[in-house]
Motif scaffolding. Structure first.
Motif, PDB file in Angstrom:
ATOM      1  N   UNK A  80       0.836  -1.194   0.000  1.00 27.41           N
ATOM      2  CA  UNK A  80       0.000   0.000   0.000  1.00 27.41           C
ATOM      3  C   UNK A  80       0.872   1.246   0.000  1.00 27.41           C
ATOM      4  N   UNK A  81       0.620   2.142  -0.955  1.00 28.26           N
ATOM      5  CA  UNK A  81       1.336   3.415  -1.034  1.00 28.26           C
ATOM      6  C   UNK A  81       0.414   4.519  -0.519  1.00 28.26           C
ATOM      7  N   UNK A  82       0.639   4.948   0.694  1.00 25.58           N
ATOM      8  CA  UNK A  82      -0.232   5.947   1.309  1.00 25.58           C
ATOM      9  C   UNK A  82       0.166   7.351   0.884  1.00 25.58           C
ATOM     10  N   UNK A  83      -0.750   8.276   1.046  1.00 26.87           N
ATOM     11  CA  UNK A  83      -0.476   9.672   0.716  1.00 26.87           C
ATOM     12  C   UNK A  83       0.652  10.233   1.579  1.00 26.87           C
ATOM     13  N   UNK A  84       0.672   9.829   2.844  1.00 22.32           N
ATOM     14  CA  UNK A  84       1.682  10.364   3.756  1.00 22.32           C
ATOM     15  C   UNK A  84       3.085   9.920   3.373  1.00 22.32           C
ATOM     16  N   UNK A  85       3.230   8.651   2.949  1.00 19.78           N
ATOM     17  CA  UNK A  85       4.552   8.109   2.655  1.00 19.78           C
ATOM     18  C   UNK A  85       4.983   8.341   1.207  1.00 19.78           C
ATOM     19  N   UNK A  86       4.012   8.487   0.295  1.00 18.11           N
ATOM     20  CA  UNK A  86       4.332   8.650  -1.121  1.00 18.11           C
ATOM     21  C   UNK A  86       3.584   9.851  -1.726  1.00 18.11           C
TER      22      UNK A  86
END
Length: 541
Positions: A80-86
């Motif tokens: 999962x690529x979250x908004x916070x990390x990516x």
């Protein structure tokens, strides 16, 4: 036929699939009732007919309507690529969503395949929208530019804007239902055939015991096989219609990509993806898993991430560029949801020049924050469980150890042959066998072709000499590698390169020829080994 008409037809055919099954059952019941009414009274012969119709109807009811299909896992594959990390990847996705005017995905996942895709958890045959998902293949980030990646994602949003993802839910459900039915019927037919074959084999054995000739009767799949063929014919019709819809949707999504990301970036991405897929397969087979049998894997993050080393090599880049230019001209497949890639590229390159060029030229991987860690997480969720027990080694150690393990395995026949002759399974043991005049005894213990096995005298020796030379060369290399005096070096531009001690290669061929002659002279090869620093006790095969 328009795309919308084909879509309606695909849904109608899906409904017709169940109506076909229901019609078979209802028709059989109607036949039973009609026969009973025609007879005017109950007759014992009707029981046989009812049993036959039940034998036909039961598999349909059992497989189509009663068998529970496996539910899909709630968790989608990938990381999962979250908004916070990516934030940078999400910024690109949000930008494309705003420009297309459609609702974006609720989540983005990174997967290991050379692919990008969209899906929607719609309901009621796609009429009720649901949560949207976008998957991005790690090789796309590694091998594409930012401009090319933008065109790929714009293509996927083209499916959203055309509402293809809702229809996809219907067609995929239909495909799964039909394949499940056909597979279930073939499974039952195979079981029936196996049972019949066992009965016929037992019957044949009894006839032979009585001195009688067995019958030529063959086991069949029974009514299940007939039904499977019937539903297979229906499936071909369904797939031709539904996949034709998919091909039109691909062309339409390509047009959306060209409008958003530019003609040149879209054409470049379409050309590069087949080459990238070939590079990914080559990399996984020749590099990432080279040490699998030896219990080794690349460092964390490099099982997939190491692809960038291959793509950075000048020789490989030239090969991929040539691959992208020379697209194969394939014939359209009526059962494929994607048109041939060369036709898609031709359609895009035929568009007027929009003046935007290839787009942002930076590597798409730069958009992925902390890429090494994310790619390591992808390994955890996508590699087979056996991978967790592998030792992680840096690339030079991985190649040296893996190639040495393969060389040891290749020397097993020679080791067994020397042991069978009562000699040490070492390179010097093989040299001792040559000095003792036992060369052909040694080669007789090795596997040989039918022609070599049938030869005698001088001809047999000439067949055996290349094998003897090969085994001696192999034993010498392994002995040097075991002692740390030789080894294999990583090359991203070609196969691993064998490095021998300085000056060893200059006299190696001549020394091998002398040792394998009719009158063997092992002194030159022994001198080379001694000069390289290999003691006789360390010369293992």
């Amino acid at each position: 036929m328009s795309t919308s008409t084909r879509a309606v037809t695909a849904v109608t055919l899906l409904i017709g699939f169940y109506l076909l099954a229901l019609g078979i059952v209802v028709g059989l019941i109607a036949l039973d009732v009609a026969l009973y009414q025609a007879s005017g009274t109950f007759r014992p012969g009707l029981i046989k007919i009812w049993a036959l119709t039940a034998a036909v109807g039961y598999p349909v009811v059992r497989v189509v309507f009663l068998t529970r299909r496996r539910k899909e896992d709630g968790e989608l594959p990938g990381v999962l690529l979250t908004r916070e990390r990516q934030p940078e990847i999400w910024a690109m996705v949000d930008r494309i969503s705003e420009r297309t005017g459609v609702r974006g995905p609720a989540e983005i996942r990174l997967v290991p395949e050379v692919n990008a895709g969209v899906m929607e958890e719609s309901r009621l045959l796609g009429l009720v929208p649901g949560k949207r998902h976008l998957v991005i293949g790690a090789p796309l980030l590694i091998g594409l530019t930012e401009g090319e990646l933008e065109s790929v994602l714009a293509h996927e949003f083209g499916h959203y804007s055309n509402r293809d993802v809702r229809l996809a839910a219907v067609t995929v459900a239909g495909r799964r239902a039909i394949l499940h039915t056909i597979g279930g019927l073939h499974h039952r037919a195979n079981q029936h055939q196996a049972q019949e074959a066992a009965k016929l084999a037992a019957k044949a054995e009894k006839r032979l015991a009585k001195g009688r000739k067995p019958t030529t009767e063959q086991a069949g799949g029974g009514v299940d096989r007939v039904l499977a063929k019937l539903f297979t014919g229906y499936a071909k019709l369904y797939f031709r219609v539904s996949e034709a819809v998919g091909r039109r949707q691909e062309y339409a999504a390509d047009q959306v990509a060209a409008q958003l990301a530019g003609r040149d970036a879209t054409a470049a991405a379409l050309r590069r993806i087949p080459a990238l897929e070939a590079a990914q397969n080559f990399y996984l087979n020749r590099y990432a898993t080279i040490g699998w049998d030896a219990g080794l894997l690349p460092p964390p993050g490099q099982v997939y991430g190491g692809l960038q080393h291959l793509l950075s090599d000048p020789k490989r880049r030239a090969e991929l560029a040539e691959h992208a230019l020379e697209l194969p001209e394939e014939q359209p497949d009526p059962y494929d949801s994607h048109p041939p890639i060369h036709l898609r590229v031709a359609a895009i390159e035929a568009l007027p020049d929009d003046g935007r060029g290839p787009g942002a030229a930076g590597p798409a991987l730069a958009l992925l924050h902390d890429s090494e860690r994310v790619l390591a997480e992808l390994e955890v969720v996508s590699l087979v469980p056996e991978a967790s027990g592998k030792h992680r080694a840096d690339w030079p150690e991985l190649v040296r150890t893996a190639m040495l393990a393969r060389a040891r395995e290749a020397g097993e026949d020679a080791r067994r042959a020397l042991t069978g002759l009562g000699l040490p399974p070492t390179a010097h043991g093989l040299l001792d066998a040559l000095d003792a005049g036992r060369a052909w005894e040694f080669t007789d213990q090795l596997p040989k072709s039918e022609q070599a096995a049938a030869a005698t005298g001088r001809a047999a020796r000439e067949f055996a000499r290349p094998a003897l030379r090969e085994e001696l060369a192999h034993a010498t290399v392994v002995a040097l590698a075991e002692a740390g005096l030789a080894g294999w070096e990583l090359s991203w531009g070609g196969p691993a390169e064998l490095r021998l001690p300085d000056g060893f290669a200059d006299g190696f061929d001549a020394a091998l020829d002398a040792a394998c002659a009719d009158d063997p002279d092992t002194a030159p090869l022994r001198a080379l080994l001694a000069a390289a620093g290999l003691p006789a006790s360390a010369a293992a095969v």
